[in-house]
Enzyme design. Structure first.
Site, PDB file in Angstrom:
ATOM      1  N   LEU A  55       0.860  -1.193   0.000  1.00  0.00           N
ATOM      2  CA  LEU A  55       0.000   0.000   0.000  1.00  0.00           C
ATOM      3  C   LEU A  55       0.896   1.243   0.000  1.00  0.00           C
ATOM      4  CD1 LEU A  55      -3.133  -0.041   2.262  1.00  0.00           C
ATOM      5  CD2 LEU A  55      -2.355   1.949   1.008  1.00  0.00           C
ATOM      6  N   GLU A  57       1.777   4.257  -2.649  1.00  0.00           N
ATOM      7  CA  GLU A  57       1.624   4.911  -3.953  1.00  0.00           C
ATOM      8  C   GLU A  57       2.937   5.505  -4.459  1.00  0.00           C
ATOM      9  OE1 GLU A  57      -0.554   5.169  -1.516  1.00  0.00           O
ATOM     10  OE2 GLU A  57      -2.423   4.401  -2.378  1.00  0.00           O
ATOM     11  N   GLN A  79      -5.489   2.902  -6.679  1.00  0.00           N
ATOM     12  CA  GLN A  79      -6.808   2.319  -6.427  1.00  0.00           C
ATOM     13  C   GLN A  79      -7.923   3.347  -6.652  1.00  0.00           C
ATOM     14  OE1 GLN A  79      -7.731  -0.009  -2.622  1.00  0.00           O
ATOM     15  NE2 GLN A  79      -7.178  -1.476  -4.218  1.00  0.00           N
ATOM     16  N   PHE A  80      -7.678   4.550  -6.253  1.00  0.00           N
ATOM     17  CA  PHE A  80      -8.563   5.676  -6.558  1.00  0.00           C
ATOM     18  C   PHE A  80      -7.667   6.859  -6.927  1.00  0.00           C
ATOM     19  CE2 PHE A  80     -11.336   3.037  -4.121  1.00  0.00           C
ATOM     20  CZ  PHE A  80     -12.633   3.329  -4.525  1.00  0.00           C
ATOM     21  N   ALA A  81      -8.155   7.689  -7.844  1.00  0.00           N
ATOM     22  CA  ALA A  81      -7.389   8.882  -8.231  1.00  0.00           C
ATOM     23  C   ALA A  81      -6.980   9.673  -7.000  1.00  0.00           C
ATOM     24  CB  ALA A  81      -8.230   9.758  -9.155  1.00  0.00           C
ATOM     25  N   ASP A  82      -7.879   9.715  -6.025  1.00  0.00           N
ATOM     26  CA  ASP A  82      -7.640  10.494  -4.809  1.00  0.00           C
ATOM     27  C   ASP A  82      -6.333  10.096  -4.120  1.00  0.00           C
ATOM     28  OD1 ASP A  82     -10.347   9.783  -5.558  1.00  0.00           O
ATOM     29  OD2 ASP A  82     -11.028  11.133  -3.966  1.00  0.00           O
ATOM     30  N   PHE A  83      -5.991   8.802  -4.194  1.00  0.00           N
ATOM     31  CA  PHE A  83      -4.779   8.331  -3.504  1.00  0.00           C
ATOM     32  C   PHE A  83      -3.515   8.601  -4.315  1.00  0.00           C
ATOM     33  CE2 PHE A  83      -7.893   4.962  -1.863  1.00  0.00           C
ATOM     34  CZ  PHE A  83      -8.377   5.839  -0.911  1.00  0.00           C
ATOM     35  N   HIS A 124     -12.891   9.452  -2.389  1.00  0.00           N
ATOM     36  CA  HIS A 124     -13.032   8.419  -3.424  1.00  0.00           C
ATOM     37  C   HIS A 124     -13.778   8.976  -4.633  1.00  0.00           C
ATOM     38  CE1 HIS A 124     -12.316   6.166   0.283  1.00  0.00           C
ATOM     39  NE2 HIS A 124     -11.894   5.163  -0.465  1.00  0.00           N
TER      40      HIS A 124
END
Lengths: 320, 336
Positions: A55, A57, A79-83, A124
């Site tokens: 985990l 990025e 996993q999500f653009a936010d991350f 998310h």
């Protein structure tokens, strides 16, 4: 029928099958098949080439960069653009500067499941294409159709430059196509999604479909909106936008991102500076509201532009 | 475990010392050029860290990967960087590998396995890991990747994420930490709270090695062992070397914050001088040898500097002003 999500999976499958340099790296993308199943069964079909990451990025993107230097073509999934903000440094300071500084290209694709869905909430739901477009050295794509999700992802893998691939989660399941294209418009070209004579609606991502629905509403009143799907926000196809504004004389920019420094702001800046004489009225933009993306569906539905708010803005622009 | 580690020979020691010497002479020249106002931008030196740095660069092989950091002039030269390109980059010659687009220590030739650091500390840890992963996917084995950083760099997220990810995939990665006691002006006491930086190795599930950063023989031995273990499939290796930065963060910095007691301690010893004493004590070299080696290094450095000063500087009109390699992806709206 092939969904937008399945098109992304099939593009990755084809890339893996046709190019031995390609591998996938990201959280939960192996046996589990990814949080959205965009890599379902690929680890079985391509053993050792679809790798689960920790985990991390920053490490995911950093590893992709090193792999690209060594000649690989990594596709990494946030996993999500936010991350992706946790990997921002590697994307904007490392991948994006590599070719300029050293002459060594950095062919990585960073997939960003982007945009709002009902119940997604503040972390998310984000649309970060304008953020990534700000830095030189990146190609930033926002496919809005099943066909583009497929062809643009494949073209991204073939490109020698780093690509931020903003695939829209809202389109994952309900957008469907009969078949996948063999040929497509190249990256960097916008598309007239619906021709019209009265005003140009320039948009991208999930907002394409809200804009097309708004155009239907206006058509009932006898007005024809021309809807331009940018497809790629960097490079931005200013020529197609200007040609459309030359036909209609009016510009409405619709974007799901936050307003400050967004894609809509950039399009308006370009049309105002390069095509001021084409405009019969001041350009208009509609963005999401300048708050975090709310969780509750009732709030979210109002937070982002929708067919009805776009139609209302278009009516105002057209004085109807 | 496979092959044993070959011992460090006298000739290994001498070879490494001579790279350290060229590095020191070159850095003294850079400092002089900086004071004379001839350097574009900053100058960041590795004085006091040459023994550690050279021990990394000189023991990697062709085909290995190396991502040096700010104080790795010696390791860079040992890995194949040149005095000429160092001077070109610092003096802003158009003929340097970075062509004026980046400067000083931010140089490299990534295609040759010599990665060009970015300033964001720790960032090169996952990058080297990724290079190793790609090599593994291509079916290559026996390759090692090394990257260096300081005590400050161990506090970054990128260091943690990169080392952890490399450990998960058991990549042949060497992370070399020069614990030089200060990150710019921040002392160890404000950098980490564990008893020893080497304790972190256990947390990541990687092998840890300690080196005396002032002692060339110990650095050569330690790094040789660590590189060997990585190459033989032992996974990532974390090396922590104890030493003291004998210069400021950059040449603009007088390092007045460095504690006197540290300067006077064993850590404050100059690894180059210690190596010279060792060479003389062991009778591996005479005072004449040392003098002639230094003269040779000075001649090389001065000749390169004279040459670079006559070279063209980057011409803005010749630049294509693009950050992308694909011509059709380029755009430059709003610029003249």
């Amino acid at each position: 029928m092939i969904t937008y999500l399945e098109a992304i999976r099939l593009a990755q499958q084809k890339a893996l099958a046709t190019d031995p340099r390609v591998f996938l790296y990201g959280q939960d993308i192996g046996t589990f098949g990814g949080a959205f199943k965009a890599t379902k069964n690929l680890s079985t079909e391509f053993p050792g080439r679809v790798l689960d990451s920790p985990l991390s990025e920053d490490a995911i993107v950093g590893i992709a960069i090193g792999a690209a230097i060594e000649g690989a073509r990594p596709i990494v999934e946030m996993q999500f653009a936010d991350f992706s903000t946790c990997g921002l440094n590697q994307i904007v300071n490392h991948a994006a500067t590599l070719f300029y500084r050293t002459g060594t290209p950095c062919p990585i694709v960073v997939r960003l499941p982007s945009g709002g869905t009902s119940g997604g909430g503040p972390f998310h739901s984000q649309s970060l294409e304008a953020v990534y477009s700000h830095w030189p050295g990146l190609v930033v794509l926002t496919p809005a159709t099943v066909e583009d999700a497929y062809s643009m992802l494949l073209e991204s893998v073939a490109l020698d430059d780093p690509v931020v691939f903003c695939e829209h989660k809202f389109l994952y399941y309900h957008l469907k196509a009969e078949r996948l294209p063999d040929e497509a418009l190249p990256i960097g070209k916008a598309r007239i999604a619906r021709p019209g004579r009265d005003a140009s609606v320039v948009t991208h991502g999930a907002m394409l479909h809200e804009s097309l629905a708004a155009a239907e509403l206006l058509a009932q009143d006898g007005f024809e909106l021309e809807v331009v799907d940018l497809r790629s926000v960097k490079p931005l196809d200013t020529d197609t936008v200007l040609a459309s504004v030359a036909r209609t004389g009016r510009l409405l920019c619709v974007s799901e991102e936050w307003p400050w420094g967004g894609v809509a702001a950039e399009v308006i800046a370009r049309v105002s500076t390069e095509g001021f004489g084409l405009l019969d009225a001041a350009p208009v933009r509609i963005n999401a509201k300048d708050t975090p993306v709310p969780y509750h569906p009732e709030l979210w539905a109002v937070h982002r532009p929708t067919a009805s708010t776009i139609a209302a803005a278009a009516r105002q622009l057209l004085h109807i | 475990m496979a092959k044993p580690v070959a011992p460090v020979s006298t000739s290994d020691y001498i070879k490494a010392y001579r790279v350290m010497l060229v590095s020191r002479v070159l850095e003294d020249k850079l400092a002089a050029l900086y004071r004379a106002g001839m350097i574009k931008g900053g100058v960041f030196l590795g004085k006091g860290q040459e023994a550690l740095s050279v021990s990394v660069g000189i023991q990697l092989r062709r085909g290995d990967l190396f991502a040096p950091l700010i104080r790795d002039q010696a390791g860079r030269l040992a890995f194949g960087d040149t005095v000429l390109d160092t001077l070109r980059t610092y003096l802003g010659s158009a003929l340097g590998s970075m062509r004026g687009r980046d400067g000083n220590i931010h140089r490299g030739r990534p295609r040759d396995g010599y990665y060009a650091m970015i300033s964001h500390l720790g960032a090169m840890v996952p990058a080297v890991a990724g290079g190793l992963l790609a090599r593994r996917l291509r079916g290559e084995s026996g390759i090692v990747g090394a990257t260096c950083l300081g005590d400050g760099g161990t506090s970054t997220g990128a260091f943690h994420e990169g080392l952890n990810a490399a450990a998960v995939d058991k990549l042949p990665l060497l992370v070399v930490v020069a614990n030089n006691r200060y990150a710019y002006s921040t002392p160890n006491s404000r950098q980490y709270a564990c008893a020893d930086l080497l304790d972190k190795a256990a947390g990541y599930g990687v092998t840890g090695h300690r080196a005396d950063g002032t002692d060339l023989a110990d650095c050569l031995r330690t790094l040789r062992t660590a590189i060997h273990q990585a190459r033989e499939g032992g996974g990532p290796q974390l090396v922590v070397a104890d030493l003291l930065r004998l210069v400021g963060h950059g040449e603009h910095d007088d390092a007045s914050y460095v504690e006197e007691s540290l300067k006077k301690s064993r850590l404050g010893a100059d690894c180059l001088q210690l190596a010279e004493s060792h060479l003389l004590d062991q009778k591996w070299a005479s005072a004449d040898d040392l003098r002639s080696w230094r003269n040779e290094a000075e001649r090389e450095v001065n000749a390169a500097a004279d040459r670079v000063r006559r070279e063209p500087i980057p011409d803005p009109a010749e630049e294509d002003w693009t950050a992308l390699s694909t011509a059709t992806m380029r755009e430059n709206p709003g610029t003249p």
